[in-house]
Design a protein around this motif. Structure first.
Motif, PDB file in Angstrom:
ATOM      1  N   GLY A   1       0.813  -1.210   0.000  1.00  0.00           N
ATOM      2  CA  GLY A   1       0.000   0.000   0.000  1.00  0.00           C
ATOM      3  C   GLY A   1       0.844   1.256   0.000  1.00  0.00           C
ATOM      4  O   GLY A   1       2.018   1.236  -0.354  1.00  0.00           O
ATOM      5  N   THR A   2       0.215   2.356   0.424  1.00  0.00           N
ATOM      6  CA  THR A   2       0.890   3.645   0.472  1.00  0.00           C
ATOM      7  C   THR A   2       0.625   4.327   1.807  1.00  0.00           C
ATOM      8  O   THR A   2      -0.364   4.050   2.477  1.00  0.00           O
ATOM      9  CB  THR A   2       0.418   4.581  -0.651  1.00  0.00           C
ATOM     10  N   GLU A   3       1.527   5.215   2.154  1.00  0.00           N
ATOM     11  CA  GLU A   3       1.383   6.043   3.341  1.00  0.00           C
ATOM     12  C   GLU A   3       1.238   7.480   2.856  1.00  0.00           C
ATOM     13  O   GLU A   3       2.151   8.023   2.229  1.00  0.00           O
ATOM     14  CB  GLU A   3       2.605   5.898   4.239  1.00  0.00           C
ATOM     15  N   GLN A   4       0.099   8.074   3.109  1.00  0.00           N
ATOM     16  CA  GLN A   4      -0.205   9.441   2.698  1.00  0.00           C
ATOM     17  C   GLN A   4       0.074   9.666   1.211  1.00  0.00           C
ATOM     18  O   GLN A   4       0.454  10.752   0.796  1.00  0.00           O
ATOM     19  CB  GLN A   4       0.565  10.444   3.553  1.00  0.00           C
ATOM     20  N   GLN A   5      -0.061   8.646   0.417  1.00  0.00           N
ATOM     21  CA  GLN A   5       0.162   8.688  -1.030  1.00  0.00           C
ATOM     22  C   GLN A   5       1.582   9.090  -1.416  1.00  0.00           C
ATOM     23  O   GLN A   5       1.873   9.281  -2.593  1.00  0.00           O
ATOM     24  CB  GLN A   5      -0.845   9.630  -1.704  1.00  0.00           C
ATOM     25  N   ASP A   6       2.482   9.226  -0.437  1.00  0.00           N
ATOM     26  CA  ASP A   6       3.862   9.629  -0.713  1.00  0.00           C
ATOM     27  C   ASP A   6       4.844   8.479  -0.581  1.00  0.00           C
ATOM     28  O   ASP A   6       5.829   8.426  -1.299  1.00  0.00           O
ATOM     29  CB  ASP A   6       4.294  10.748   0.245  1.00  0.00           C
ATOM     30  N   SER A   7       4.617   7.586   0.358  1.00  0.00           N
ATOM     31  CA  SER A   7       5.520   6.474   0.617  1.00  0.00           C
ATOM     32  C   SER A   7       4.906   5.169   0.120  1.00  0.00           C
ATOM     33  O   SER A   7       3.697   5.000   0.153  1.00  0.00           O
ATOM     34  CB  SER A   7       5.779   6.326   2.117  1.00  0.00           C
ATOM     35  N   ILE A   8       5.769   4.260  -0.283  1.00  0.00           N
ATOM     36  CA  ILE A   8       5.351   2.920  -0.660  1.00  0.00           C
ATOM     37  C   ILE A   8       5.518   2.036   0.571  1.00  0.00           C
ATOM     38  O   ILE A   8       6.592   2.008   1.170  1.00  0.00           O
ATOM     39  CB  ILE A   8       6.226   2.370  -1.800  1.00  0.00           C
ATOM     40  N   LEU A   9       4.483   1.336   0.960  1.00  0.00           N
ATOM     41  CA  LEU A   9       4.565   0.385   2.062  1.00  0.00           C
ATOM     42  C   LEU A   9       4.814  -0.995   1.484  1.00  0.00           C
ATOM     43  O   LEU A   9       4.117  -1.424   0.560  1.00  0.00           O
ATOM     44  CB  LEU A   9       3.275   0.380   2.875  1.00  0.00           C
ATOM     45  N   VAL A  10       5.834  -1.677   2.010  1.00  0.00           N
ATOM     46  CA  VAL A  10       6.198  -3.000   1.508  1.00  0.00           C
ATOM     47  C   VAL A  10       6.435  -3.959   2.662  1.00  0.00           C
ATOM     48  O   VAL A  10       6.774  -3.535   3.772  1.00  0.00           O
ATOM     49  CB  VAL A  10       7.453  -2.943   0.607  1.00  0.00           C
ATOM     50  N   VAL A  11       6.257  -5.232   2.386  1.00  0.00           N
ATOM     51  CA  VAL A  11       6.556  -6.285   3.352  1.00  0.00           C
ATOM     52  C   VAL A  11       7.583  -7.208   2.703  1.00  0.00           C
ATOM     53  O   VAL A  11       7.536  -7.447   1.496  1.00  0.00           O
ATOM     54  CB  VAL A  11       5.275  -7.039   3.778  1.00  0.00           C
ATOM     55  N   ASP A  12       8.542  -7.679   3.507  1.00  0.00           N
ATOM     56  CA  ASP A  12       9.521  -8.609   2.950  1.00  0.00           C
ATOM     57  C   ASP A  12       9.097 -10.042   3.229  1.00  0.00           C
ATOM     58  O   ASP A  12       8.084 -10.291   3.883  1.00  0.00           O
ATOM     59  CB  ASP A  12      10.942  -8.301   3.444  1.00  0.00           C
ATOM     60  N   GLU A  13       9.855 -10.982   2.720  1.00  0.00           N
ATOM     61  CA  GLU A  13       9.496 -12.392   2.846  1.00  0.00           C
ATOM     62  C   GLU A  13       9.556 -12.904   4.278  1.00  0.00           C
ATOM     63  O   GLU A  13       9.084 -13.999   4.566  1.00  0.00           O
ATOM     64  CB  GLU A  13      10.355 -13.246   1.925  1.00  0.00           C
ATOM     65  N   HIS A  14      10.098 -12.096   5.206  1.00  0.00           N
ATOM     66  CA  HIS A  14      10.142 -12.465   6.627  1.00  0.00           C
ATOM     67  C   HIS A  14       9.027 -11.790   7.429  1.00  0.00           C
ATOM     68  O   HIS A  14       8.952 -11.975   8.637  1.00  0.00           O
ATOM     69  CB  HIS A  14      11.497 -12.094   7.236  1.00  0.00           C
ATOM     70  N   GLY A  15       8.203 -10.980   6.749  1.00  0.00           N
ATOM     71  CA  GLY A  15       7.100 -10.306   7.411  1.00  0.00           C
ATOM     72  C   GLY A  15       7.424  -8.925   7.942  1.00  0.00           C
ATOM     73  O   GLY A  15       6.575  -8.267   8.533  1.00  0.00           O
ATOM     74  N   ARG A  16       8.655  -8.441   7.735  1.00  0.00           N
ATOM     75  CA  ARG A  16       9.036  -7.105   8.176  1.00  0.00           C
ATOM     76  C   ARG A  16       8.460  -6.068   7.221  1.00  0.00           C
ATOM     77  O   ARG A  16       8.361  -6.308   6.018  1.00  0.00           O
ATOM     78  CB  ARG A  16      10.558  -6.971   8.232  1.00  0.00           C
ATOM     79  N   VAL A  17       8.101  -4.911   7.761  1.00  0.00           N
ATOM     80  CA  VAL A  17       7.434  -3.884   6.964  1.00  0.00           C
ATOM     81  C   VAL A  17       8.305  -2.635   6.885  1.00  0.00           C
ATOM     82  O   VAL A  17       8.889  -2.199   7.883  1.00  0.00           O
ATOM     83  CB  VAL A  17       6.053  -3.547   7.556  1.00  0.00           C
ATOM     84  N   PHE A  18       8.363  -2.055   5.684  1.00  0.00           N
ATOM     85  CA  PHE A  18       9.168  -0.872   5.412  1.00  0.00           C
ATOM     86  C   PHE A  18       8.330   0.150   4.649  1.00  0.00           C
ATOM     87  O   PHE A  18       7.361  -0.193   3.990  1.00  0.00           O
ATOM     88  CB  PHE A  18      10.379  -1.236   4.535  1.00  0.00           C
ATOM     89  N   ALA A  19       8.756   1.407   4.745  1.00  0.00           N
ATOM     90  CA  ALA A  19       8.187   2.481   3.930  1.00  0.00           C
ATOM     91  C   ALA A  19       9.329   3.057   3.103  1.00  0.00           C
ATOM     92  O   ALA A  19      10.423   3.284   3.616  1.00  0.00           O
ATOM     93  CB  ALA A  19       7.567   3.559   4.810  1.00  0.00           C
ATOM     94  N   LEU A  20       9.078   3.292   1.830  1.00  0.00           N
ATOM     95  CA  LEU A  20      10.063   3.872   0.932  1.00  0.00           C
ATOM     96  C   LEU A  20       9.505   5.183   0.410  1.00  0.00           C
ATOM     97  O   LEU A  20       8.360   5.229  -0.061  1.00  0.00           O
ATOM     98  CB  LEU A  20      10.338   2.953  -0.255  1.00  0.00           C
TER      99      LEU A  20
END
Length: 91
Positions: A35-54
């Motif tokens: 998904g997205t955070e405030q339409q500015d960041s990309i929300l991603v999950v890795d294969e271990h379940g950790r979540v990041f914003a880019l």
């Protein structure tokens, strides 16, 4: 920090495959858009379940699990910035 508005809709950011592949190579894992955070960041999950914003300012570690990441976003906690070597401060 502040509480962040986010959307969980992977199909809206499917075009980010190249960006995810580049960041995934730094981390040494596969990444999947969620998904997205405030339409500015990309929300991603890795294969271990950790979540990041880019975003344009960098990459941010939101949590070890979806629950932890949602807590970070909903409570407005400051995420840890991911370093160039793919690590981030723990704490």
């Amino acid at each position: 920090m502040w509480i962040s508005r986010f959307d969980i809709r992977p199909h809206t950011i499917a075009h980010t495959a190249d960006t995810l592949a580049d960041f995934g190579a730094v981390l040494g894992v596969r990444l999947f858009p969620i998904g997205t955070e405030q339409q500015d960041s990309i929300l991603v999950v890795d294969e271990h379940g950790r979540v990041f914003a880019l975003d344009q300012a960098g990459e941010w570690f939101l949590g070890d699990t979806i629950d932890a990441a949602l807590t970070t976003l909903l409570l407005g906690r400051a995420p840890a910035r991911v370093r160039d070597d793919g690590t981030w401060p723990v704490g």
